[in-house]
Scaffold this active site. Structure first.
Site, PDB file in Angstrom:
ATOM      1  N   LYS A  78      12.496  58.850 -14.257  1.00  0.00           N
ATOM      2  CA  LYS A  78      11.492  59.465 -15.130  1.00  0.00           C
ATOM      3  C   LYS A  78      11.337  58.777 -16.488  1.00  0.00           C
ATOM      4  O   LYS A  78      10.269  58.843 -17.088  1.00  0.00           O
ATOM      5  CB  LYS A  78      11.823  60.952 -15.349  1.00  0.00           C
ATOM      6  CG  LYS A  78      11.653  61.782 -14.087  1.00  0.00           C
ATOM      7  CD  LYS A  78      11.949  63.241 -14.360  1.00  0.00           C
ATOM      8  CE  LYS A  78      11.790  64.046 -13.084  1.00  0.00           C
ATOM      9  NZ  LYS A  78      11.984  65.492 -13.314  1.00  0.00           N
ATOM     10  N   ASP A 114       6.755  68.685 -16.012  1.00  0.00           N
ATOM     11  CA  ASP A 114       8.031  69.372 -15.834  1.00  0.00           C
ATOM     12  C   ASP A 114       8.233  70.506 -16.834  1.00  0.00           C
ATOM     13  O   ASP A 114       8.747  71.562 -16.495  1.00  0.00           O
ATOM     14  CB  ASP A 114       9.198  68.392 -15.967  1.00  0.00           C
ATOM     15  CG  ASP A 114       9.525  67.676 -14.662  1.00  0.00           C
ATOM     16  OD1 ASP A 114       9.206  68.211 -13.596  1.00  0.00           O
ATOM     17  OD2 ASP A 114      10.106  66.578 -14.732  1.00  0.00           O
TER      18      ASP A 114
END
Length: 287
Positions: A78, A114
């Site tokens: 990420k 997220d």
């Protein structure tokens, strides 16, 4: 021309490590079918491919060149993926982590869904829990997003722990710059911090199918703690199982999985997903 041929098509995928248990393909394709899309979602598992994170740039390039609409990105990519992108959304910039890449107009655009993925189910299921002091374990890509969410959710004091203390300090500094000095800090004494906390959050991969175990010693758990988990395969991690046995209030990673997928679906398709339908479908896949 057949009706099938006229249906808009979407090709998406997930890049990460040990992701064979992911429910993302089913969630995306089921909602795509409900919206009359030809939706294909592939797993690009570094472990299954026998490669490490050094393969990430080649995999992103291959997806772009073969017509993918976009990619989801998970552990451990990420943060690493950012250097291979052209633009970042405001959320991705603030967090320094990307979990969704959109290929659009010849550009690779990084987004982060997220943080909202964590915040929305927490609001729905844990609205009444105390949030004066919270301990979060894990300050990587998912951890940075969850920490951002805790600030939005009104946590007064967040203490961050990570296998890399410098990373925890960077996330804390970033949060304080965005949300006000003193609200976040890197922790030095996990037992003392947990003893003073209202709740704990696991934002590490420890507890996943590929990383079994507990992110903290079991003896630190106590009945009046609430426990939040970001992992959803398995849905009941060892941490949640032990916390529930003590009588702790808990929230699993399923809601985060659904709501980050809701936002990613919106980015990939330009269509508004039905979140209730996606929650129901996720639940129907079992634990």
């Amino acid at each position: 021309m057949t009706k099938y041929a006229r249906r808009p098509s979407v090709l998406a995928g997930l890049i990460g490590q040990d992701i064979q248990g992911s429910r993302s393909p089913e969630m995306h394709m089921q909602e795509g079918e409900a919206q009359d899309l030809r939706y294909v979602y592939r797993l690009i598992d570094l472990t299954r491919l026998g490669v490490g994170v050094e393969a990430l740039p080649d995999l992103v390039t291959a997806a772009e060149r073969t017509g993918f609409t976009g990619l989801n990105i998970t552990h451990p990519c990420k943060q690493l993926v950012i250097q291979h992108l052209d633009e970042l959304s405001d959320d991705a910039k603030a967090l320094g982590a990307v979990n969704t890449v959109l290929f659009k107009d010849g550009k690779r655009i990084g987004h982060n869904t997220d943080w909202s993925g964590f915040a929305e189910p927490f609001r729905r299921q844990m609205a009444d829990v105390a949030r004066d002091r919270v301990v979060q374990i894990g300050a990587g890509g998912a951890g940075a997003a969850v920490a951002h969410a805790t600030m939005v959710l009104g946590v007064k004091e967040l203490t961050l722990f990570d296998i890399d203390p410098a990373r925890a300090a960077r996330v804390a500094d970033n949060l304080n710059a965005h949300f006000g000095a003193g609200r976040a800090r890197a922790g030095a004494d996990l037992p003392a911090s947990v003893a003073a906390a209202d709740g704990i959050i696991n934002a590490t991969p420890i507890g996943m199918d590929g990383h079994p175990g507990m992110p903290l010693p079991e003896e630190l758990l106590r009945q009046d703690l609430w426990v939040a988990e970001v992992i959803y395969f398995p849905l009941e991690t060892e941490l949640l199982r032990r916390a529930r046995a003590l009588g702790c209030r808990t929230i699993d990673g399923g809601g985060m999985a659904v709501f980050q997928a809701v936002a990613a679906f919106r980015l990939f398709t330009g269509k508004e997903p039905n979140s209730d339908r996606m929650i129901a479908h996720f639940a129907s896949m079992g634990s």
